[in-house]
Scaffold this motif. Sequence first.
Motif, PDB file in Angstrom:
ATOM      1  N   THR A  29       2.178  -0.699   5.442  1.00 24.98           N
ATOM      2  CA  THR A  29       2.165   0.788   4.979  1.00 24.98           C
ATOM      3  C   THR A  29       3.454   1.307   4.514  1.00 24.98           C
ATOM      4  O   THR A  29       3.478   1.964   3.202  1.00 24.98           O
ATOM      5  CB  THR A  29       1.484   1.649   5.892  1.00 24.98           C
ATOM      6  OG1 THR A  29       0.184   1.341   6.099  1.00 24.98           O
ATOM      7  CG2 THR A  29       1.223   3.109   5.198  1.00 24.98           C
ATOM      8  N   ILE A  30       4.377   0.971   5.153  1.00 25.18           N
ATOM      9  CA  ILE A  30       5.657   1.481   4.949  1.00 25.18           C
ATOM     10  C   ILE A  30       6.135   0.963   3.484  1.00 25.18           C
ATOM     11  O   ILE A  30       6.695   1.358   2.709  1.00 25.18           O
ATOM     12  CB  ILE A  30       6.559   1.114   5.931  1.00 25.18           C
ATOM     13  CG1 ILE A  30       6.693   2.156   7.166  1.00 25.18           C
ATOM     14  CG2 ILE A  30       8.165   1.228   5.389  1.00 25.18           C
ATOM     15  CD1 ILE A  30       7.026   1.832   8.616  1.00 25.18           C
ATOM     16  N   GLY A  31       5.904  -0.574   3.349  1.00 23.18           N
ATOM     17  CA  GLY A  31       6.393  -1.409   2.289  1.00 23.18           C
ATOM     18  C   GLY A  31       5.479  -0.733   1.006  1.00 23.18           C
ATOM     19  O   GLY A  31       6.049  -0.402  -0.032  1.00 23.18           O
ATOM     20  N   ILE A  32       4.319  -0.665   1.194  1.00 21.03           N
ATOM     21  CA  ILE A  32       3.292  -0.344   0.025  1.00 21.03           C
ATOM     22  C   ILE A  32       3.774   1.121  -0.434  1.00 21.03           C
ATOM     23  O   ILE A  32       4.018   1.323  -1.647  1.00 21.03           O
ATOM     24  CB  ILE A  32       1.981  -0.200   0.134  1.00 21.03           C
ATOM     25  CG1 ILE A  32       1.594  -1.836   0.730  1.00 21.03           C
ATOM     26  CG2 ILE A  32       1.000   0.349  -0.692  1.00 21.03           C
ATOM     27  CD1 ILE A  32       0.001  -1.710   1.554  1.00 21.03           C
ATOM     28  N   ILE A  33       3.818   2.146   0.424  1.00 18.45           N
ATOM     29  CA  ILE A  33       3.858   3.327   0.239  1.00 18.45           C
ATOM     30  C   ILE A  33       5.323   3.715  -0.209  1.00 18.45           C
ATOM     31  O   ILE A  33       5.843   4.613  -1.209  1.00 18.45           O
ATOM     32  CB  ILE A  33       3.621   4.467   1.057  1.00 18.45           C
ATOM     33  CG1 ILE A  33       2.171   4.100   1.641  1.00 18.45           C
ATOM     34  CG2 ILE A  33       3.696   5.765   0.993  1.00 18.45           C
ATOM     35  CD1 ILE A  33       0.993   4.391   0.621  1.00 18.45           C
ATOM     36  N   GLY A  34       6.393   2.760   0.288  1.00 16.80           N
ATOM     37  CA  GLY A  34       7.723   3.098  -0.120  1.00 16.80           C
ATOM     38  C   GLY A  34       7.971   2.662  -1.547  1.00 16.80           C
ATOM     39  O   GLY A  34       8.490   3.333  -2.431  1.00 16.80           O
ATOM     40  N   GLY A  35       7.014   1.413  -2.122  1.00 19.67           N
ATOM     41  CA  GLY A  35       6.937   1.203  -3.416  1.00 19.67           C
ATOM     42  C   GLY A  35       6.441   2.594  -4.401  1.00 19.67           C
ATOM     43  O   GLY A  35       6.839   2.553  -5.292  1.00 19.67           O
ATOM     44  N   ALA A  36       5.612   3.188  -3.679  1.00 21.70           N
ATOM     45  CA  ALA A  36       4.733   3.976  -4.635  1.00 21.70           C
ATOM     46  C   ALA A  36       5.735   5.298  -4.686  1.00 21.70           C
ATOM     47  O   ALA A  36       5.622   5.964  -5.772  1.00 21.70           O
ATOM     48  CB  ALA A  36       3.591   4.645  -3.689  1.00 21.70           C
ATOM     49  N   ILE A  37       6.526   5.722  -3.778  1.00 22.51           N
ATOM     50  CA  ILE A  37       7.408   6.620  -3.759  1.00 22.51           C
ATOM     51  C   ILE A  37       8.577   6.407  -4.820  1.00 22.51           C
ATOM     52  O   ILE A  37       8.857   6.988  -5.568  1.00 22.51           O
ATOM     53  CB  ILE A  37       8.029   6.982  -2.298  1.00 22.51           C
ATOM     54  CG1 ILE A  37       6.946   7.507  -1.519  1.00 22.51           C
ATOM     55  CG2 ILE A  37       9.019   7.900  -2.328  1.00 22.51           C
ATOM     56  CD1 ILE A  37       7.210   7.455   0.233  1.00 22.51           C
ATOM     57  N   MET A  38       8.961   5.021  -4.683  1.00 21.90           N
ATOM     58  CA  MET A  38      10.000   4.753  -5.700  1.00 21.90           C
ATOM     59  C   MET A  38       9.600   4.861  -7.149  1.00 21.90           C
ATOM     60  O   MET A  38      10.259   5.214  -8.109  1.00 21.90           O
ATOM     61  CB  MET A  38      10.580   3.190  -5.380  1.00 21.90           C
ATOM     62  CG  MET A  38      11.367   3.165  -4.097  1.00 21.90           C
ATOM     63  SD  MET A  38      12.781   4.437  -4.186  1.00 21.90           S
ATOM     64  CE  MET A  38      13.688   3.859  -5.511  1.00 21.90           C
ATOM     65  N   MET A  39       8.257   4.457  -7.507  1.00 23.45           N
ATOM     66  CA  MET A  39       7.552   4.470  -8.441  1.00 23.45           C
ATOM     67  C   MET A  39       7.616   6.051  -9.118  1.00 23.45           C
ATOM     68  O   MET A  39       7.736   6.234 -10.164  1.00 23.45           O
ATOM     69  CB  MET A  39       6.137   3.849  -8.688  1.00 23.45           C
ATOM     70  CG  MET A  39       6.189   2.402  -8.752  1.00 23.45           C
ATOM     71  SD  MET A  39       7.171   1.849 -10.118  1.00 23.45           S
ATOM     72  CE  MET A  39       8.525   0.893  -9.110  1.00 23.45           C
ATOM     73  N   HIS A  40       7.167   6.821  -8.248  1.00 20.68           N
ATOM     74  CA  HIS A  40       7.195   8.419  -8.623  1.00 20.68           C
ATOM     75  C   HIS A  40       8.609   9.056  -8.905  1.00 20.68           C
ATOM     76  O   HIS A  40       8.805   9.503  -9.874  1.00 20.68           O
ATOM     77  CB  HIS A  40       6.789   9.173  -7.298  1.00 20.68           C
ATOM     78  CG  HIS A  40       5.084   9.230  -7.213  1.00 20.68           C
ATOM     79  ND1 HIS A  40       4.554   9.969  -8.026  1.00 20.68           N
ATOM     80  CD2 HIS A  40       4.202   8.519  -6.170  1.00 20.68           C
ATOM     81  CE1 HIS A  40       3.193   9.859  -7.633  1.00 20.68           C
ATOM     82  NE2 HIS A  40       2.968   8.832  -6.643  1.00 20.68           N
ATOM     83  N   LEU A  41       9.560   8.439  -8.127  1.00 22.52           N
ATOM     84  CA  LEU A  41      10.752   8.661  -8.459  1.00 22.52           C
ATOM     85  C   LEU A  41      11.657   8.270  -9.585  1.00 22.52           C
ATOM     86  O   LEU A  41      12.441   8.990 -10.153  1.00 22.52           O
ATOM     87  CB  LEU A  41      11.818   8.375  -7.148  1.00 22.52           C
ATOM     88  CG  LEU A  41      11.425   9.576  -5.737  1.00 22.52           C
ATOM     89  CD1 LEU A  41      12.475   8.874  -4.764  1.00 22.52           C
ATOM     90  CD2 LEU A  41      11.503  10.946  -6.150  1.00 22.52           C
ATOM     91  N   THR A  42      11.146   7.035 -10.057  1.00 24.57           N
ATOM     92  CA  THR A  42      11.999   6.370 -11.001  1.00 24.57           C
ATOM     93  C   THR A  42      11.011   6.357 -12.427  1.00 24.57           C
ATOM     94  O   THR A  42      11.433   6.450 -13.571  1.00 24.57           O
ATOM     95  CB  THR A  42      12.343   5.131 -10.712  1.00 24.57           C
ATOM     96  OG1 THR A  42      11.218   4.305 -10.326  1.00 24.57           O
ATOM     97  CG2 THR A  42      13.194   4.856  -9.423  1.00 24.57           C
TER      98      THR A  42
END
Length: 121
Positions: A64-77
């Motif tokens: 979950t940390i890996g998947i959602i961390g990626g989602a957060i990065m996509m939101h921010l970038t």
Amino acid sequence: MRLAVAIILIQTLRFKFTGHEDSIYIFSKVGLEPVGRIGIGIVELIAGILLLFKKTAWAGATLTIGIIGGAIMMHLTQLGIEIKGDGGVLFYTAVTTFVLALIILYIYRKDIPVLGKKLSF
């Protein structure tokens, strides 16, 4: 907490697996449509299932940390905080899920094979 994160992960799968227009929009915008949408959906399903069991909660939290961390990065970038007028609901849900997964991983750190005993402090 484990159940809350599992529910969040699993309830979003209907959007990914049915090809909902919002899901297609998001994954197209980041260049991962359709393989990324389906692949990430499968990994989220696995993470959600792993979170349901105490012995595998650490693994579900890690995924979950890996998947959602990626989602957060996509939101921010690439995506932005707000997507198609949602008021940032997807972003804030991702941040909440990420924090909960971190807490779950901390709670179940002793169950991690090999590392677990070294992490008990």
